[in-house]
Write an enzyme that holds these catalytic residues in place. Structure first.
Site, mmCIF file in Angstrom:
data_model
loop_
_atom_site.group_PDB
_atom_site.id
_atom_site.type_symbol
_atom_site.label_atom_id
_atom_site.label_comp_id
_atom_site.label_asym_id
_atom_site.label_seq_id
_atom_site.Cartn_x
_atom_site.Cartn_y
_atom_site.Cartn_z
ATOM 1 N N HIS A 161 0.782 -1.234 0.000
ATOM 2 C CA HIS A 161 0.000 0.000 0.000
ATOM 3 C C HIS A 161 0.816 1.287 0.000
ATOM 4 C CE1 HIS A 161 -0.235 0.385 4.708
ATOM 5 N NE2 HIS A 161 0.936 -0.067 4.316
ATOM 6 N N HIS A 162 2.137 1.197 -0.010
ATOM 7 C CA HIS A 162 2.948 2.410 -0.125
ATOM 8 C C HIS A 162 3.341 2.698 -1.575
ATOM 9 C CE1 HIS A 162 3.099 2.669 4.137
ATOM 10 N NE2 HIS A 162 3.836 1.589 4.290
ATOM 11 N N CYS A 163 3.028 1.774 -2.466
ATOM 12 C CA CYS A 163 3.375 1.961 -3.873
ATOM 13 C C CYS A 163 2.212 2.605 -4.607
ATOM 14 C CB CYS A 163 3.715 0.623 -4.514
ATOM 15 S SG CYS A 163 4.268 0.766 -6.225
ATOM 16 N N GLN B 163 0.151 4.357 7.266
ATOM 17 C CA GLN B 163 -0.753 5.009 6.317
ATOM 18 C C GLN B 163 -0.565 4.423 4.916
ATOM 19 O OE1 GLN B 163 0.307 9.076 5.587
ATOM 20 N NE2 GLN B 163 -1.200 9.325 3.944
ATOM 21 N N ASN C 177 -0.400 5.317 1.779
ATOM 22 C CA ASN C 177 -0.305 6.492 0.908
ATOM 23 C C ASN C 177 -0.259 6.170 -0.574
ATOM 24 O OD1 ASN C 177 2.334 5.409 1.471
ATOM 25 N ND2 ASN C 177 3.239 7.294 0.662
#
Length: 317
Positions: A103-105, A145, A147
């Site tokens: 989920h950070h990509c 988070q 992001n």
């Protein structure tokens, strides 16, 4: 016209909609032992489930490889040229992918151990290919988070994002926070009672505010007490209960749910993930024969089969 892809091949109906490949487990001459992430976590989860007689090798959906054309649904050619090919997990029905949740990509940038935007790719595939799927909700309960998907869906009103995370840790992406419809910022050392109350309240609130056609659930275990990167203090029992809360909310509303396991940086997280899956099964929230929750409606049943195949878990080789 949708691009040509092999990711929609039917999976055997006898298989559990649990996706795994041995290639998920990363090794590099022992150097992986120096990293806080348990590179063999996903294989351990599968082994625990085998020991409990829930699954066997021939009952697991095997991950497939995504082509560049598949990845270009989300990523730019320039970005893909920087990366090696990965593995695509193909699901059907309700889905639990024992990997994934990067989920950070975002579509043009990796980050935080995340090389592919699998959550974004799953949703993009759904909107492109599955008639009747026009709304998606991301419930991101990893300690960090999310992001990446937030940046990708910043101006897309079809995607509702709920994100609960430690407010003090990576990535602290203020711009990406603008995309969060329901933001739950947690303090250092948050424990079970407060955490579960907030999860229950905000999951119910999110799904009451907008009933989606699909839920993508990012179920990180880095919320576990003692995790070196998460900074929260949730017990193993709290994690199992958290997953139960989310699946019950989805089932009550008859919404298909796709779960990925995301972060978790302790050796014991594999056992906790396995215990959570077993708990969901014992409660009747998941079942091999259950095509999840709309099987009496042929259109919904087809939607569920197709949507689950779009959950892209792209684990580096």
């Amino acid at each position: 016209m949708p691009h040509r892809t092999e990711l929609y091949e039917d999976s055997p109906s006898a298989c559990w909609p649990i996706v795994y490949s041995p290639d998920y487990n990363i090794t590099f001459m022992g150097l992986e032992k120096l990293h806080p992430f348990d590179a063999g976590k996903w294989g351990k989860v599968i082994n625990f489930l085998k020991e409990e007689k829930l699954i066997a090798d021939d009952l697991i959906v095997q991950a497939r490889e995504a082509t560049d054309e598949d990845l270009l649904v989300v990523h730019t050619r320039r970005y893909l040229n920087k990366l090696k090919a990965g593995k695509l997990a193909v699901d059907r029905g309700w889905a639990i992918n024992v990997g994934g949740g990067f989920h950070h990509c975002s579509s043009d940038k990796g980050g935080g151990f995340c090389a592919y935007a699998d959550i974004t790719l799953a949703i993009k595939f759904l909107f492109e290919r599955v008639q009747g799927v026009s709304k998606a909700t991301i419930i991101d309960l990893d300690a960090h988070q999310g992001n990446g998907h937030e940046r990708d869906f910043m101006d897309d009103h079809r995607v509702y994002i709920m994100d609960a995370y430690n407010r003090y840790i990576y990535p602290g992406d203020g711009f990406a926070k603008r995309a969060i419809k329901r933001k739950v910022e947690l303090e250092w050392g948050t424990e079970d009672t407060e955490y579960l109350q907030k999860v229950h309240t905000h999951v119910e609130g999110a799904l009451n505010e907008l009933k989606p056609d699909i839920i993508i659930y990012n179920a990180g275990t880095d919320i576990l007490d003692g995790d070196p990167l998460g900074g929260l203090a949730i017990s193993p029992q709290g994690i199992v209960k958290r997953d139960e809360v989310v699946f019950k909310a989805a089932r009550r509303r008859r919404i298909p749910i796709l779960m990925v396991t995301s972060g978790g940086y302790q050796k014991r997280t594999a056992r906790i993930i396995a215990d959570s899956i077993l708990n969901l099964h014992n409660l009747g929230l998941i079942d091999k024969e259950l095509a999840t929750i709309g099987a009496e409606n042929p259109k919904v049943e087809q939607m569920i089969r197709d949507t689950a195949k779009d959950l892209a878990n792209l684990s580096l080789q």
